[in-house]
Design an enzyme around this catalytic site. Structure first.
Site, PDB file in Angstrom:
ATOM      1  N   LYS A 289       0.995  -1.089   0.243  1.00  0.00           N
ATOM      2  CA  LYS A 289      -0.079  -0.305   0.262  1.00  0.00           C
ATOM      3  C   LYS A 289       0.895   1.315   0.433  1.00  0.00           C
ATOM      4  O   LYS A 289       2.050   1.925   0.572  1.00  0.00           O
ATOM      5  CB  LYS A 289      -0.374  -0.034   1.114  1.00  0.00           C
ATOM      6  CG  LYS A 289      -2.012   1.077   1.237  1.00  0.00           C
ATOM      7  CD  LYS A 289      -2.822   0.208   0.536  1.00  0.00           C
ATOM      8  CE  LYS A 289      -4.207   1.358  -0.180  1.00  0.00           C
ATOM      9  NZ  LYS A 289      -5.855   0.225  -0.214  1.00  0.00           N
TER      10      LYS A 289
ATOM     11  N   ASP B  77      -6.837   4.329  -4.269  1.00  0.00           N
ATOM     12  CA  ASP B  77      -7.673   4.240  -3.953  1.00  0.00           C
ATOM     13  C   ASP B  77      -7.868   5.536  -3.320  1.00  0.00           C
ATOM     14  O   ASP B  77      -8.370   6.314  -3.831  1.00  0.00           O
ATOM     15  CB  ASP B  77      -6.243   4.014  -2.862  1.00  0.00           C
ATOM     16  CG  ASP B  77      -6.932   3.535  -0.764  1.00  0.00           C
ATOM     17  OD1 ASP B  77      -8.080   2.747  -1.381  1.00  0.00           O
ATOM     18  OD2 ASP B  77      -6.978   4.430  -0.101  1.00  0.00           O
TER      19      ASP B  77
HETATM   20  P1  NDP Z   1     -13.137   8.218  -2.591  1.00  0.00           P
HETATM   21  O1  NDP Z   1     -11.866   8.954  -2.749  1.00  0.00           O
HETATM   22  O2  NDP Z   1     -13.668   7.893  -4.150  1.00  0.00           O
HETATM   23  O3  NDP Z   1     -14.575   8.074  -1.755  1.00  0.00           O
HETATM   24  C1  NDP Z   1     -14.485   8.359  -1.031  1.00  0.00           C
HETATM   25  C2  NDP Z   1     -15.243   8.852  -0.461  1.00  0.00           C
HETATM   26  O4  NDP Z   1     -15.282   8.877   1.848  1.00  0.00           O
HETATM   27  C3  NDP Z   1     -15.562  10.145  -0.662  1.00  0.00           C
HETATM   28  O5  NDP Z   1     -17.536  10.308  -0.349  1.00  0.00           O
HETATM   29  C4  NDP Z   1     -15.174  10.872   1.081  1.00  0.00           C
HETATM   30  O6  NDP Z   1     -15.760  12.041   0.929  1.00  0.00           O
HETATM   31  C5  NDP Z   1     -15.581   9.928   2.296  1.00  0.00           C
HETATM   32  N1  NDP Z   1     -14.745  10.778   2.904  1.00  0.00           N
HETATM   33  C6  NDP Z   1     -13.111  10.042   2.683  1.00  0.00           C
HETATM   34  N2  NDP Z   1     -12.743  10.324   3.749  1.00  0.00           N
HETATM   35  C7  NDP Z   1     -13.738  10.328   5.041  1.00  0.00           C
HETATM   36  C8  NDP Z   1     -13.245  10.726   6.069  1.00  0.00           C
HETATM   37  N3  NDP Z   1     -12.297  10.661   7.013  1.00  0.00           N
HETATM   38  N4  NDP Z   1     -15.106  11.199   6.720  1.00  0.00           N
HETATM   39  C9  NDP Z   1     -15.794  11.238   6.258  1.00  0.00           C
HETATM   40  N5  NDP Z   1     -15.994  10.508   5.016  1.00  0.00           N
HETATM   41  C10 NDP Z   1     -15.196  10.422   3.999  1.00  0.00           C
HETATM   42  O7  NDP Z   1     -12.306   6.263  -2.676  1.00  0.00           O
HETATM   43  P2  NDP Z   1     -13.038   5.000  -3.125  1.00  0.00           P
HETATM   44  O8  NDP Z   1     -14.032   5.118  -2.789  1.00  0.00           O
HETATM   45  O9  NDP Z   1     -12.337   4.533  -4.001  1.00  0.00           O
HETATM   46  O10 NDP Z   1     -13.032   4.739  -1.357  1.00  0.00           O
HETATM   47  C11 NDP Z   1     -13.711   4.359  -0.051  1.00  0.00           C
HETATM   48  C12 NDP Z   1     -13.652   2.816   0.797  1.00  0.00           C
HETATM   49  O11 NDP Z   1     -13.061   2.806   0.515  1.00  0.00           O
HETATM   50  C13 NDP Z   1     -11.912   3.131   1.560  1.00  0.00           C
HETATM   51  O12 NDP Z   1     -12.192   2.890   2.974  1.00  0.00           O
HETATM   52  C14 NDP Z   1     -11.242   2.637   0.448  1.00  0.00           C
HETATM   53  O13 NDP Z   1      -8.853   1.967   1.004  1.00  0.00           O
HETATM   54  C15 NDP Z   1     -11.371   1.249   0.304  1.00  0.00           C
HETATM   55  N6  NDP Z   1     -11.267   0.458  -1.095  1.00  0.00           N
HETATM   56  C16 NDP Z   1     -11.484   1.206  -2.493  1.00  0.00           C
HETATM   57  C17 NDP Z   1     -11.043   0.494  -3.552  1.00  0.00           C
HETATM   58  C18 NDP Z   1     -11.886   0.673  -4.742  1.00  0.00           C
HETATM   59  O14 NDP Z   1     -11.340   0.270  -5.847  1.00  0.00           O
HETATM   60  N7  NDP Z   1     -11.833   2.201  -4.791  1.00  0.00           N
HETATM   61  C19 NDP Z   1     -10.776  -0.925  -3.219  1.00  0.00           C
HETATM   62  C20 NDP Z   1     -11.018  -1.418  -1.686  1.00  0.00           C
HETATM   63  C21 NDP Z   1     -11.623  -0.807  -0.789  1.00  0.00           C
HETATM   64  P3  NDP Z   1     -14.942  13.376   0.143  1.00  0.00           P
HETATM   65  O15 NDP Z   1     -15.160  13.411  -0.573  1.00  0.00           O
HETATM   66  O16 NDP Z   1     -15.685  14.577   1.179  1.00  0.00           O
HETATM   67  O17 NDP Z   1     -13.611  13.796   0.978  1.00  0.00           O
END
Ligand code: NDP
Length: 444
Positions: free
Chosen positions: A126, A166
């Site tokens: 990672k 991510d």
């Molecule tokens: P994105 O950046 O596309 O979206 C993240 C979302 O979560 C956004 O809506 C963001 O809001 C919100 N968010 C982020 N940090 C916080 C916080 N501290 N408090 C509240 N809301 C928060 O990321 P992903 O959708 O790709 O990833 C989401 C999760 O899934 C993570 O845990 C990631 O590690 C996991 N994941 C992702 C994969 C992938 O293929 N994308 C694969 C496996 C796991 P805002 O825009 O306001 O920051």
């Protein structure tokens, strides 16, 4: 003191300033107790757990870049190459101001077991940076990504370490990083996944984590004599995972009524309008207030609160530690049947235990969100073949992988007398393969 407790004490002592990493290690080792106890003498002699909790290698580096005002900015970059027992390191790059070594280590550690669960030959890694992409211009994003890759390119490669997206790293960032890698190393190879379709990306990779989450959730429901049809889901997040989870849930006949971002959340009694959400988040990169402004059926609330809404299924898809004990109590009180994690470690340990004790079917992120990395591995296969598969081909393989993961974790839990404990099942099934490969490869 048991071998697991000895190792846990040592890991806590050595990594005291990394709470997320400790939380991940506690959760995994605790649930592995029956497997470790059955092989205690051999594992202890081999120092297997000590080795599994220590990254093979980690890099921390300076990332200087120039902002639009001509000011030099400095961020910190990380890459943790945790475990290569079953394949090249594989895991995303997180760009978020909260990023530090402990968070990258927690994610890299979880990735070992998740990658093993996919059944594909990928090790755990990672990386990321404390850079905040929010509010930056395209030129600033490019400047950061190029500087980040200028250092990272020394440590990665198609057969050694293959990063992906991510939080904060989407197709745009991957594109800028890929361009810089190619320029410096002079190699056109599958060194990153999540690439654009015109330069080696895989169809269905964008959708994969969200779709995969729903494929495993559907299999769980089926196994309990239920279906997705007519179910109400609450979803947190509004990013890549959340958007495609909502889309697939709707295709399966369920209704998702919430989503959220880091400032607030939406309750939409008519069900989330995915096209509108995509326009706001993927195209305009705007706040959720715009969603409520455009949809009469939607309410916007500041802060956090999606878990208060009555549902059959909860899908946390935002970030770590976003579903707390009081949220778990609310979900149980509202009759929630299943919680499946789209994000990595979104549910705290206390909340997980409460849900499990109250007979909520709970599938943790290691299994439930493995569809993303599985499809990344399928992207690697296509790059190696120099061929592109159709959407249906990739999506079909993804579905098979998720259904297999469900049955593997279910069987692993049953084998150790923990039927229905899918968290333990995932840790055990993921661990068994890595442990066998590590032992076979000798002390390394
Ligand atoms: P994105 O950046 O596309 O979206 C993240 C979302 O979560 C956004 O809506 C963001 O809001 C919100 N968010 C982020 N940090 C916080 C916080 N501290 N408090 C509240 N809301 C928060 O990321 P992903 O959708 O790709 O990833 C989401 C999760 O899934 C993570 O845990 C990631 O590690 C996991 N994941 C992702 C994969 C992938 O293929 N994308 C694969 C496996 C796991 P805002 O825009 O306001 O920051």
């Amino acid at each position: 003191m048991s071998y697991v407790d000895e190792v846990l004490a040592r890991v806590h002592e050595k990594n005291a300033s990394e709470p997320e990493f400790l939380q991940a290690v506690d959760e995994v080792l605790d649930s592995l107790r029956p497997v470790i106890e059955a092989n205690e003498e051999q594992f202890k002699k081999e120092a297997l757990l000590e080795r599994i909790c220590e990254p093979e290698r980690q890099f921390k580096f300076r990332v200087p870049w120039v902002d639009d005002k001509g000011q030099v900015q400095v961020n910190t970059g990380y890459r943790v190459q945790f475990n290569s027992a079953i394949g090249p390191y594989k895991g995303g790059l997180r760009l978020h101001p909260s990023v530090n070594l402990g968070i990258i280590k927690f994610l890299g550690f979880e990735q070992i077991f998740k990658n093993s669960l996919t059944g594909l030959p990928i090790g755990g890694g990672k990386g990321g940076s404390d850079f905040d992409p929010k509010g930056k211009s395209d030129r600033e994003i490019m400047a950061f990504c190029q500087s980040f890759m200028t250092e990272l390119c020394k440590y990665i490669g198609a057969d050694t370490d293959v990063p992906a997206g991510d939080i904060g790293t989407g197709a745009r960032e991957i594109g800028y990083m890929f361009g810089q890698y190619k320029r410096i190393r002079g190699l056109y190879e599958g060194v990153l996944t999540g690439k654009g379709l015109t330069y080696g990306g895989s169809l269905a990779r964008t959708e994969a984590t969200g779709y995969g989450l729903l494929y495993i959730t559907e299999e769980l429901m089926k196994d309990h004599g239920e279906s997705m049809e007519g179910k109400t889901c609450v979803v947190s997040g509004a990013g890549n995972v959340a958007i495609y989870a909502i889309q697939k849930a709707h295709q399966m006949g369920a209704k998702c009524v919430t989503c959220s971002d880091s400032t607030g959340w939406i309750y939409d009694s008519e069900g989330i309008d995915v096209e509108l959400l995509k326009e706001i988040k993927e195209v305009k990169r705007a706040r959720l207030t715009e969603y409520a402004a455009a949809r009469p059926s939607a309410e916007y609330h500041e802060g956090r609160g999606v878990w208060q809404i009555k549902c059959d299924i909860a899908l946390p898809c935002a970030t770590q530690n976003e579903l707390h004990l009081e949220d778990a109590k609310q979900l149980v009180a509202n009759g929630c049947k299943a919680v499946c994690e789209g994000a990595n470690m979104p549910t705290t340990i206390e909340a997980t235990e409460y849900l499990q004790k109250n007979n909520v079917w709970f599938i943790g992120g290691k299994a439930a969100n493995a569809g993303g990395v599985a499809t990344s591995a399928l992207e690697m296969s296509q790059n190696s073949e120099r061929l592109s598969w159709t959407f249906e081909e990739v999506d079909g393989k993804l579905k098979d992988i998720m259904v297999n993961i469900y049955h593997n974790i279910d069987d692993a839990a049953k084998r150790y007398g923990m039927e229905g404990n899918y968290v333990a099942g995932a840790n055990i099934a993921g661990f068994e393969k890595v442990a066998e490969a590590m032992i076979a490869q000798g002390v390394c």
